[in-house]
Design a protein around this motif. Structure first.
Motif, mmCIF file in Angstrom:
data_model
loop_
_atom_site.group_PDB
_atom_site.id
_atom_site.type_symbol
_atom_site.label_atom_id
_atom_site.label_comp_id
_atom_site.label_asym_id
_atom_site.label_seq_id
_atom_site.Cartn_x
_atom_site.Cartn_y
_atom_site.Cartn_z
ATOM 1 N N MET A 53 -55.934 19.958 33.645
ATOM 2 C CA MET A 53 -56.424 20.694 32.487
ATOM 3 C C MET A 53 -57.396 19.843 31.668
ATOM 4 S SD MET A 53 -54.290 22.868 29.652
ATOM 5 C CE MET A 53 -53.620 21.450 28.794
ATOM 6 N N MET A 63 -55.893 26.790 32.726
ATOM 7 C CA MET A 63 -54.720 26.551 31.881
ATOM 8 C C MET A 63 -53.493 27.257 32.442
ATOM 9 S SD MET A 63 -55.927 26.440 27.887
ATOM 10 C CE MET A 63 -54.270 25.938 27.402
ATOM 11 N N ALA A 64 -53.685 28.465 32.984
ATOM 12 C CA ALA A 64 -52.556 29.194 33.568
ATOM 13 C C ALA A 64 -51.990 28.438 34.765
ATOM 14 C CB ALA A 64 -53.002 30.596 33.986
ATOM 15 N N GLU A 65 -52.871 27.895 35.594
ATOM 16 C CA GLU A 65 -52.414 27.145 36.760
ATOM 17 C C GLU A 65 -51.700 25.866 36.340
ATOM 18 O OE1 GLU A 65 -54.065 25.738 41.133
ATOM 19 O OE2 GLU A 65 -55.484 25.970 39.477
ATOM 20 N N ALA A 66 -52.235 25.219 35.287
ATOM 21 C CA ALA A 66 -51.652 23.949 34.845
ATOM 22 C C ALA A 66 -50.299 24.149 34.170
ATOM 23 C CB ALA A 66 -52.611 23.243 33.884
ATOM 24 N N LEU A 67 -50.147 25.200 33.389
ATOM 25 C CA LEU A 67 -48.937 25.395 32.601
ATOM 26 C C LEU A 67 -47.921 26.329 33.243
ATOM 27 C CD1 LEU A 67 -50.478 25.695 29.005
ATOM 28 C CD2 LEU A 67 -49.514 23.678 30.129
ATOM 29 N N LEU A 68 -48.385 27.271 34.092
ATOM 30 C CA LEU A 68 -47.486 28.281 34.643
ATOM 31 C C LEU A 68 -47.382 28.244 36.164
ATOM 32 C CD1 LEU A 68 -48.501 31.317 32.388
ATOM 33 C CD2 LEU A 68 -46.623 29.704 32.042
ATOM 34 N N LYS A 121 -45.602 35.764 30.012
ATOM 35 C CA LYS A 121 -46.212 34.500 29.603
ATOM 36 C C LYS A 121 -47.694 34.437 29.957
ATOM 37 C CE LYS A 121 -42.020 31.657 29.917
ATOM 38 N NZ LYS A 121 -41.377 30.497 30.579
ATOM 39 N N MET A 167 -50.838 34.342 27.356
ATOM 40 C CA MET A 167 -51.742 33.196 27.404
ATOM 41 C C MET A 167 -53.195 33.646 27.521
ATOM 42 S SD MET A 167 -51.982 30.092 30.198
ATOM 43 C CE MET A 167 -50.644 29.150 29.496
ATOM 44 N N LEU A 183 -51.014 26.862 22.863
ATOM 45 C CA LEU A 183 -49.747 26.147 23.053
ATOM 46 C C LEU A 183 -48.701 26.620 22.055
ATOM 47 C CD1 LEU A 183 -51.046 22.518 23.710
ATOM 48 C CD2 LEU A 183 -50.231 24.203 25.376
ATOM 49 N N MET A 213 -47.365 30.028 23.207
ATOM 50 C CA MET A 213 -46.524 29.957 24.395
ATOM 51 C C MET A 213 -45.068 29.662 24.043
ATOM 52 S SD MET A 213 -48.406 30.863 26.775
ATOM 53 C CE MET A 213 -47.247 30.581 28.112
ATOM 54 N N GLN A 214 -44.827 29.213 22.830
ATOM 55 C CA GLN A 214 -43.449 28.973 22.400
ATOM 56 C C GLN A 214 -42.728 30.267 22.045
ATOM 57 O OE1 GLN A 214 -42.445 25.765 22.698
ATOM 58 N NE2 GLN A 214 -44.559 25.463 23.386
#
Length: 301
Positions: A1, A109-114, A251, A255, A295, A298-299
């Protein structure tokens, strides 16, 4: 990211610095925008949509950008006029605040976080949601907002602008050609052309970014960013909690809709002369702010 964030920041800053030199002519922005709209974006669309797999369970994810854009039109038209914004400025806010940067920032970002599962949902939001809105409703809105009174009343003229919009043509071709397999060299050419979109688009936005008029545009900028980074994600959160969707769908959809203003939306505003300075400010400030706000959102899921 971090590589994605670095690329976005470097291209934006290079555009700002290029404006301060004499190496780039005044026609730089129109030429870059024309290449982006006529070559880079169609190539990206043709390649990605041709490979896209859609499932009925993802209908809510695909529909979310459509809802956000319609709400943006209603809100900015209603509030913008009351706070004294010009028609062009209201249109610029709709085209940036109503569209999310679901491709160049959202997908990495989706690939990195999800992970890959979240990325699959994010692609649906991007291609069947955000991009289709850009190619249809947003293009129609921009054409109407920039047209004279006489032309604005002719639906045929507005529809002609939509169906001749190069990315829309690419979308139709991608759908028609889905049964056919692209040769490897065709896929490579489309990939290379499409990859020029992010750096050129952000360079163009940076080239148009002028902070000296920030105070005069602070009200419109604040209105646009509050909607894009706060109100729009809140609307999506409420809708998603009311629907029986899987957590990963919830999610990834949130996002994508919480992302910064869409760079291509700012390019579209610039192409139609709809307050390109305000559109550039929306992208220039929205992208760095969104790394924090996404971020936070996402919480909630």
């Amino acid at each position: 990211m971090m590589a994605v964030i670095s690329l976005l920041g470097v291209c934006l800053v290079l555009g700002v610095l290029a404006r301060r030199t004499d190496r780039f002519p005044p026609q730089t922005v129109p030429v870059l925008n024309s290449f982006i709209i006529a070559v880079a974006l169609p190539a990206l669309v043709l390649r990605v949509v041709h490979k896209l797999e859609f499932h009925a369970a993802l209908l809510a994810a695909a529909a979310s950008p459509w809802v956000v854009f319609v709400v943006a039109v209603a809100l900015f038209r209603g509030v913008g006029a009351r706070v004294g914004l010009k028609r062009e400025s209201i249109a610029a806010l709709v085209l940036t605040g109503g569209l999310s940067n679901t491709a160049f920032v959202g997908l990495p970002m989706a690939e990195a976080l999800l992970g890959r599962e979240g990325l699959a949902v994010a692609v649906v939001v991007d291609q069947l949601g955000t991009f289709l809105v850009l190619a249809t409703l947003a293009t129609l809105f921009a054409a109407r907002a920039s047209a004279g009174e006489g032309e604005a009343l002719r639906p045929a003229a507005l529809m002609r602008k939509v169906v001749t919009f190069p990315p829309f043509i690419a979308l139709v071709l991608a759908l028609v050609l889905r049964p056919l397999h692209f040769p490897e060299w065709v896929d490579t050419v489309l990939e290379r052309l499409g990859s020029t979109l992010t750096p050129l688009a952000l360079f163009s936005v940076g080239f148009q970014l002028q902070l000296r008029g920030l105070r005069a545009r602070a009200g419109g900028l604040a209105l646009g960013l509050v909607f894009k980074l706060v109100l729009a994600p809140a609307l999506v959160v409420l809708a998603l909690w009311a629907l029986p969707v899987e957590p990963i769908v919830r999610k990834a959809t949130l996002m994508q809709n919480a992302m910064a203003p869409m760079v291509s939306g700012a390019i579209l505003a610039s192409e139609h002369k709809l307050d390109p300075e305000l559109a550039a400010l929306m992208v220039g400030f929205g992208i760095p702010l969104s790394f924090l706000t996404v971020l936070i959102w996402m919480q909630w899921v």
